[in-house]
Write a protein that holds these residues in place. Structure first.
Motif, PDB file in Angstrom:
ATOM      1  N   MET A   1       0.837  -1.188   0.000  1.00  0.00           N
ATOM      2  CA  MET A   1       0.000   0.000   0.000  1.00  0.00           C
ATOM      3  C   MET A   1       0.873   1.238   0.000  1.00  0.00           C
ATOM      4  N   VAL A   2       0.546   2.239  -0.872  1.00  0.00           N
ATOM      5  CA  VAL A   2       1.325   3.467  -0.958  1.00  0.00           C
ATOM      6  C   VAL A   2       1.022   4.359   0.244  1.00  0.00           C
ATOM      7  N   GLU A   3       2.075   4.877   0.856  1.00  0.00           N
ATOM      8  CA  GLU A   3       1.913   5.759   2.012  1.00  0.00           C
ATOM      9  C   GLU A   3       1.402   7.117   1.559  1.00  0.00           C
ATOM     10  N   LEU A   4       0.356   7.613   2.206  1.00  0.00           N
ATOM     11  CA  LEU A   4      -0.196   8.921   1.864  1.00  0.00           C
ATOM     12  C   LEU A   4       0.823  10.024   2.114  1.00  0.00           C
ATOM     13  N   THR A   5       0.811  11.038   1.227  1.00  0.00           N
ATOM     14  CA  THR A   5       1.562  12.256   1.508  1.00  0.00           C
ATOM     15  C   THR A   5       0.988  12.890   2.770  1.00  0.00           C
ATOM     16  N   ASP A   6       1.849  13.407   3.626  1.00  0.00           N
ATOM     17  CA  ASP A   6       1.352  14.039   4.847  1.00  0.00           C
ATOM     18  C   ASP A   6       0.507  15.263   4.527  1.00  0.00           C
ATOM     19  N   ILE A   7       1.063  16.163   3.705  1.00  0.00           N
ATOM     20  CA  ILE A   7       0.420  17.459   3.498  1.00  0.00           C
ATOM     21  C   ILE A   7       0.407  17.835   2.019  1.00  0.00           C
ATOM     22  N   LEU A   8      -0.765  18.207   1.524  1.00  0.00           N
ATOM     23  CA  LEU A   8      -0.919  18.777   0.190  1.00  0.00           C
ATOM     24  C   LEU A   8      -1.108  20.282   0.359  1.00  0.00           C
ATOM     25  N   HIS A  28       9.846  17.053   9.317  1.00  0.00           N
ATOM     26  CA  HIS A  28       9.710  15.656   8.879  1.00  0.00           C
ATOM     27  C   HIS A  28       8.321  15.312   8.341  1.00  0.00           C
ATOM     28  N   TYR A  29       7.644  16.321   7.756  1.00  0.00           N
ATOM     29  CA  TYR A  29       6.406  16.048   7.035  1.00  0.00           C
ATOM     30  C   TYR A  29       6.736  15.877   5.552  1.00  0.00           C
ATOM     31  N   SER A  30       6.092  14.932   4.894  1.00  0.00           N
ATOM     32  CA  SER A  30       6.214  14.825   3.439  1.00  0.00           C
ATOM     33  C   SER A  30       5.181  15.766   2.819  1.00  0.00           C
ATOM     34  N   VAL A  31       5.573  16.452   1.732  1.00  0.00           N
ATOM     35  CA  VAL A  31       4.755  17.538   1.194  1.00  0.00           C
ATOM     36  C   VAL A  31       4.645  17.434  -0.331  1.00  0.00           C
ATOM     37  N   THR A  32       3.448  17.736  -0.843  1.00  0.00           N
ATOM     38  CA  THR A  32       3.198  17.904  -2.273  1.00  0.00           C
ATOM     39  C   THR A  32       2.563  19.265  -2.472  1.00  0.00           C
ATOM     40  N   VAL A  33       2.897  19.928  -3.594  1.00  0.00           N
ATOM     41  CA  VAL A  33       2.385  21.271  -3.858  1.00  0.00           C
ATOM     42  C   VAL A  33       1.555  21.290  -5.131  1.00  0.00           C
ATOM     43  N   ALA A  34       0.401  21.951  -5.075  1.00  0.00           N
ATOM     44  CA  ALA A  34      -0.432  22.204  -6.248  1.00  0.00           C
ATOM     45  C   ALA A  34      -0.562  23.721  -6.412  1.00  0.00           C
ATOM     46  N   LYS A  35      -0.507  24.189  -7.652  1.00  0.00           N
ATOM     47  CA  LYS A  35      -0.536  25.627  -7.924  1.00  0.00           C
ATOM     48  C   LYS A  35      -1.919  26.128  -8.337  1.00  0.00           C
ATOM     49  N   SER A  36      -2.866  25.228  -8.478  1.00  0.00           N
ATOM     50  CA  SER A  36      -4.227  25.608  -8.851  1.00  0.00           C
ATOM     51  C   SER A  36      -5.214  24.645  -8.223  1.00  0.00           C
ATOM     52  N   GLU A  39      -5.351  21.340 -10.255  1.00  0.00           N
ATOM     53  CA  GLU A  39      -4.201  20.473  -9.982  1.00  0.00           C
ATOM     54  C   GLU A  39      -4.329  19.838  -8.601  1.00  0.00           C
ATOM     55  N   ALA A  40      -4.836  20.611  -7.646  1.00  0.00           N
ATOM     56  CA  ALA A  40      -5.013  20.088  -6.287  1.00  0.00           C
ATOM     57  C   ALA A  40      -5.953  18.895  -6.274  1.00  0.00           C
ATOM     58  N   LEU A  41      -7.076  19.000  -6.964  1.00  0.00           N
ATOM     59  CA  LEU A  41      -8.042  17.899  -6.990  1.00  0.00           C
ATOM     60  C   LEU A  41      -7.473  16.678  -7.703  1.00  0.00           C
ATOM     61  N   SER A  42      -6.703  16.928  -8.769  1.00  0.00           N
ATOM     62  CA  SER A  42      -6.081  15.817  -9.489  1.00  0.00           C
ATOM     63  C   SER A  42      -5.089  15.079  -8.591  1.00  0.00           C
ATOM     64  N   LEU A  43      -4.250  15.832  -7.870  1.00  0.00           N
ATOM     65  CA  LEU A  43      -3.284  15.222  -6.959  1.00  0.00           C
ATOM     66  C   LEU A  43      -3.987  14.511  -5.810  1.00  0.00           C
ATOM     67  N   TYR A  44      -5.020  15.138  -5.277  1.00  0.00           N
ATOM     68  CA  TYR A  44      -5.741  14.543  -4.151  1.00  0.00           C
ATOM     69  C   TYR A  44      -6.404  13.231  -4.557  1.00  0.00           C
ATOM     70  N   GLU A  45      -7.016  13.212  -5.745  1.00  0.00           N
ATOM     71  CA  GLU A  45      -7.676  11.995  -6.213  1.00  0.00           C
ATOM     72  C   GLU A  45      -6.662  10.896  -6.533  1.00  0.00           C
ATOM     73  N   GLY A  46      -5.464  11.303  -7.001  1.00  0.00           N
ATOM     74  CA  GLY A  46      -4.471  10.316  -7.390  1.00  0.00           C
ATOM     75  C   GLY A  46      -3.580   9.832  -6.269  1.00  0.00           C
ATOM     76  N   GLU A  47      -3.221  10.735  -5.347  1.00  0.00           N
ATOM     77  CA  GLU A  47      -2.247  10.408  -4.312  1.00  0.00           C
ATOM     78  C   GLU A  47      -2.799  10.482  -2.892  1.00  0.00           C
ATOM     79  N   GLY A  48      -3.857  11.275  -2.697  1.00  0.00           N
ATOM     80  CA  GLY A  48      -4.387  11.465  -1.360  1.00  0.00           C
ATOM     81  C   GLY A  48      -3.488  12.347  -0.510  1.00  0.00           C
ATOM     82  N   ALA A  49      -3.883  12.615   0.709  1.00  0.00           N
ATOM     83  CA  ALA A  49      -3.107  13.413   1.654  1.00  0.00           C
ATOM     84  C   ALA A  49      -3.736  13.286   3.027  1.00  0.00           C
ATOM     85  N   LYS A  50      -2.929  13.492   4.061  1.00  0.00           N
ATOM     86  CA  LYS A  50      -3.446  13.447   5.427  1.00  0.00           C
ATOM     87  C   LYS A  50      -3.970  14.810   5.878  1.00  0.00           C
TER      88      LYS A  50
END
Length: 223
Positions: A1-8, A28-36, A39-50
């Motif tokens: 199972m893929v570990e969720l990114t901590d913070i989007l 020590h938080y893992s982070v992903t950034v969306a600029k719109s 893009e945020a919804l696409s990342l959230y649907e694909g990778e999730g976040a805590k």
């Protein structure tokens, strides 16, 4: 199972997003950034976040619309960040399902405190489970299958820290300070010894560990 990114982080200001990323990575938080919003919804649907840190004023879909979509999809915590300070904007964000609202420009210590509080309230569980391992933080016990494994106090604290950060490489200095404290008289080498003891107790083959891995030049990662 893929570990969720901590913070989007959903933020179109590149400098602000990078600055917040630096502070969160240091914690020590893992982070992903969306600029719109899109893009945020696409990342959230694909990778999730805590946790989603969400700006309101975005190009295209605004933060309120993103907040509504994320809340419709699940109960992921949402922290709204905005230069909009009107009471109506704050109420709108909270009505749409945001967990908290912080105004720009924000104090980074206040931001980190809010993030830490959200993670503790949502994710700090008394029991940590990994396969046949069950670590009970309240009772301070470790069970492997049907057997109870005896752990020294620091072994228990160390294993709990590693399991709580599953999949994340933790720096040796960070681990030592969290478990023994910056004012401890213990030698840093004691961490290596405790890792060895833990491997002997939980690994099938301690010489070829599959759970507590060494990350050379950094520290350790629990898988």
């Amino acid at each position: 199972m893929v570990e969720l990114t901590d913070i989007l982080i959903v933020e179109d200001n590149k400098e602000l997003a990078e600055l917040l990323c630096d502070f969160l990575n240091a914690e020590h938080y893992s982070v992903t950034v969306a600029k719109s919003g899109e893009e945020a919804l696409s990342l959230y649907e694909g990778e999730g976040a805590k946790l989603v840190i969400l700006d309101i004023m975005l190009p295209g879909m605004d933060g309120f619309a993103v907040c509504k979509k994320i809340r419709e999809a699940g109960n992921t915590p949402i922290l709204i960040v905005s230069a909009k300070t009107a009471k109506e904007d704050k109420l709108n964000g909270l009505v749409l399902g945001a967990d908290d609202y912080i105004e720009k420009p924000y104090d980074i210590d206040l931001m980190l405190a809010k993030i830490d509080g959200i993670f503790k309230r949502r994710y700090a569980l008394d029991t940590l489970t990994d396969g046949d391992l069950v670590l009970n933080k309240a009772a301070r016990t470790l069970q492997k299958g049907s057997s109870l494994i005896e752990l020294r106090a620091k072994e228990f604290d160390l294993l709990a820290l590693l399991m709580q950060n599953k999949g994340r490489a933790l720096d040796k200095g960070y681990i030592f300070e969290r478990i023994w404290g910056s004012e401890s008289f213990s030698e840093p080498q004691t961490l290596t010894v405790h890792i060895k003891w833990l491997r002997e107790k939980i690994e099938e083959d301690p010489k070829h560990p599959q759970k507590i891995l060494t990350v050379w030049g950094v520290g350790y990662r629990y898988l």
